[in-house]
Design a protein around this motif. Structure first.
Motif, short mmCIF file in Angstrom:
data_model
loop_
_atom_site.label_atom_id
_atom_site.label_comp_id
_atom_site.label_asym_id
_atom_site.label_seq_id
_atom_site.Cartn_x
_atom_site.Cartn_y
_atom_site.Cartn_z
N ALA A 5 -34.12 -20.57 -24.21
CA ALA A 5 -33.47 -19.76 -23.18
C ALA A 5 -34.13 -19.99 -21.83
O ALA A 5 -35.35 -20.11 -21.73
N PHE A 6 -33.30 -20.07 -20.78
CA PHE A 6 -33.87 -20.20 -19.43
C PHE A 6 -34.80 -19.02 -19.15
O PHE A 6 -34.62 -17.93 -19.66
N CYS A 7 -35.81 -19.27 -18.34
CA CYS A 7 -36.82 -18.28 -17.96
C CYS A 7 -37.75 -17.89 -19.10
O CYS A 7 -38.54 -16.95 -18.96
N SER A 8 -37.68 -18.59 -20.24
CA SER A 8 -38.67 -18.37 -21.30
C SER A 8 -40.00 -18.99 -20.87
O SER A 8 -40.03 -19.98 -20.13
N LEU A 9 -41.08 -18.42 -21.34
CA LEU A 9 -42.38 -19.05 -21.16
C LEU A 9 -42.51 -20.17 -22.19
O LEU A 9 -42.28 -19.97 -23.38
N ILE A 10 -42.88 -21.35 -21.73
CA ILE A 10 -43.13 -22.48 -22.62
C ILE A 10 -44.59 -22.88 -22.45
O ILE A 10 -45.05 -23.11 -21.32
N ASP A 63 -43.61 -14.78 -29.55
CA ASP A 63 -43.15 -14.00 -28.39
C ASP A 63 -44.11 -12.85 -28.09
O ASP A 63 -44.86 -12.39 -28.96
N TYR A 64 -44.03 -12.35 -26.86
CA TYR A 64 -44.83 -11.20 -26.46
C TYR A 64 -44.00 -9.92 -26.65
O TYR A 64 -42.93 -9.79 -26.05
N PRO A 65 -44.46 -8.99 -27.48
CA PRO A 65 -43.73 -7.72 -27.63
C PRO A 65 -43.87 -6.88 -26.36
O PRO A 65 -44.93 -6.89 -25.72
N LEU A 66 -42.81 -6.16 -26.01
CA LEU A 66 -42.81 -5.33 -24.81
C LEU A 66 -42.58 -3.87 -25.17
O LEU A 66 -42.04 -3.56 -26.23
N ILE A 98 -35.51 -4.63 -22.84
CA ILE A 98 -35.84 -5.86 -23.55
C ILE A 98 -37.10 -5.60 -24.37
O ILE A 98 -38.06 -5.02 -23.86
N LYS A 99 -37.08 -5.99 -25.63
CA LYS A 99 -38.18 -5.67 -26.54
C LYS A 99 -39.21 -6.80 -26.66
O LYS A 99 -40.27 -6.61 -27.24
N TYR A 100 -38.88 -7.98 -26.18
CA TYR A 100 -39.81 -9.10 -26.30
C TYR A 100 -39.58 -10.06 -25.13
O TYR A 100 -38.49 -10.15 -24.57
N SER A 101 -40.63 -10.76 -24.77
CA SER A 101 -40.54 -11.82 -23.78
C SER A 101 -40.78 -13.14 -24.51
O SER A 101 -41.86 -13.34 -25.08
#
Length: 430
Positions: free
Chosen positions: A294-299, A384-387, A275-278
């Motif tokens: 999307a479920f489990c996304s940070l809000i 988003d946070y890049p991973l 996965i490239k981003y969170s």
């Protein structure tokens, strides 16, 4: 002369081969972070499973990390006491089981409750033990198997960032991410290059209802394979009336069968993709948003309000959500300069109705709803946070869904193998 050279090469290759075989056969170094004793007794089941396979691992830590509920180190020790009663029978079949006194000595108490908005707070006995274990000289990584919140893992990395390349993490996320949103946010923001398997959905299929007549039923396993076998078998009935849940055990399954260095390959603990981003979605606390999330996304909910004295210790506002028939309250934070915020991670597909309550008029009584959809990580956002290249998660291929569970087919296919292998060990306690 040529024959001697060839002979030496053969001997050298044989030695290398022996060393390689020995390396492959080495027991994985593991540390468990668990919220055992909290609201969900599946951790007790997973601890029983772990202890019955304790000869297959070098267990270096058992850390109580209850981000939610009343989990404690004492609950870990209670399970070790049961293991002690069954140990004489287990040792007849394998000499590799650790002593109960050793297991008690590596049981540590971590943070009780959630980390603040920053994602870390102060070191604990548990976080310090993670650091100590990770820093041990070893050719092997330390596998940190997280069955609950990430608070102690985040604290350990905050206090000792040098351990980043010494650990590999398999995290049972999903609901745990909801309780541990602040610590998770800290990790993806500050340690995007961690070696990390984030499992938000795959593990569900191990214990979800399945109508396939060829798959062992979780509701029938106790009566067929556990009942009457040992102190741990008697205790197992206390959790879900003996129905096998063990939602955290896939982290252990992953190391039991398959190549753990390749998360994209086949393993008892599932198969995963890079996965490239969170996803991190910023929401105006007053206006809300109509976008699908999307479920489990940070809000992150953000508010503007009055200037306050910082570090007052008082929670400036709460978000209330309805879970079944219970209202759950999530504390917000004051960031300074009139800025307020709260992080939340929805665990499942739903229409999430929320309400903010506060003594501060500007923050009080704002209501809204979010549409949470069933495909993680969903579309990208500029916030988003890049991973990095070593962050893995549930397979997104629709063909690998098990019902509504993303990636579920990559683990449910192994359910019989896992449970029948375990049944052999229950026979040891006959």
């Amino acid at each position: 002369m040529m024959k001697k050279i060839i002979h030496l090469l053969i001997i050298t290759c044989s030695i290398i081969g022996i060393k390689a075989q020995k390396s492959i056969a080495e027991k994985p170094r593991i540390l468990i972070s668990t919220d055992i004793g909290g609201t969900d007794p599946d951790d007790n089941q997973s601890m029983t499973h772990l202890l019955m396979y304790a000869d297959k691992f070098n267990i270096e830590g058992l850390v109580s990390s209850p981000s939610f509920g009343d989990g404690s180190k004492e609950e870990i020790v209670k399970m070790i006491n049961l293991y002690e009663k069954d140990l004489p029978k287990l040792k007849k079949h394998s000499s590799g089981f650790p002593s109960p006194s050793y297991l008690r000595s590596i049981s540590k108490q971590g943070l009780r409750g959630n980390a603040p908005f920053e994602g870390f707070s102060k070191s604990t006995e548990g976080s310090e033990w993670i650091v100590k274990s990770a820093r041990k000289k070893s050719a092997q990584p330390l596998w940190v198997l997280v069955w609950g919140g990430l608070e102690d893992v985040a604290q350990a990395l905050h206090d000792a960032p040098d351990i980043k390349n010494k650990i590999k993490i398999y995290w049972i996320g999903g609901p745990n991410k909801k309780w541990s949103a602040n610590s998770y946010s800290y990790l993806v923001k500050n340690f995007p290059d961690l070696w990390f398997i984030e499992v938000n959905s795959t593990y569900y299929s191990f214990f979800s209802k399945n109508d396939d007549p060829n798959i062992l039923k979780s509701t029938e396993y106790y009566d067929h394979y556990i009942k009457g076998y040992g102190a741990m078998g008697k205790d197992f009935k206390n959790y879900y009336n003996g129905e096998v849940k063990m939602g955290d055990s896939p982290s252990l399954f992953y190391l039991m069968n398959g190549n753990p260095e390749d998360p994209t390959g086949e393993s008892w603990g599932g198969s995963f993709e890079k996965i490239k981003y969170s996803p991190n979605i910023i929401v105006d606390g007053i206006k809300g948003t109509s976008d699908d999330i999307a479920f489990c996304s940070l809000i992150e909910f953000h508010f503007k309000g009055p200037l306050l004295k910082e570090n007052s210790g008082k929670v400036p506002f709460y978000m209330e959500t309805m879970h079944k028939k219970d209202i759950q309250k999530w504390p917000g934070s004051y960031l300074g300069d009139g800025n307020y915020a709260l992080k939340y991670a929805p665990k499942a597909t739903e229409t999430l109705n929320y309400k903010f309550v506060s003594d501060i008029p500007e923050l009080n009584n704002h209501e809204g709803k979010l549409n949470i959809v069933n495909l993680w990580p969903g579309k990208q956002h500029n916030t988003d946070y890049p991973l990095g290249n070593t962050w893995f998660t549930d397979q997104s291929d629709p063909a690998l869904f098990e019902g509504k569970y993303q990636g579920g087919k990559t683990i449910v296919k192994w359910k019989n193998d896992i449970l029948l292998d375990w049944a052999k060990r229950w026979e040891w306690l006959k």
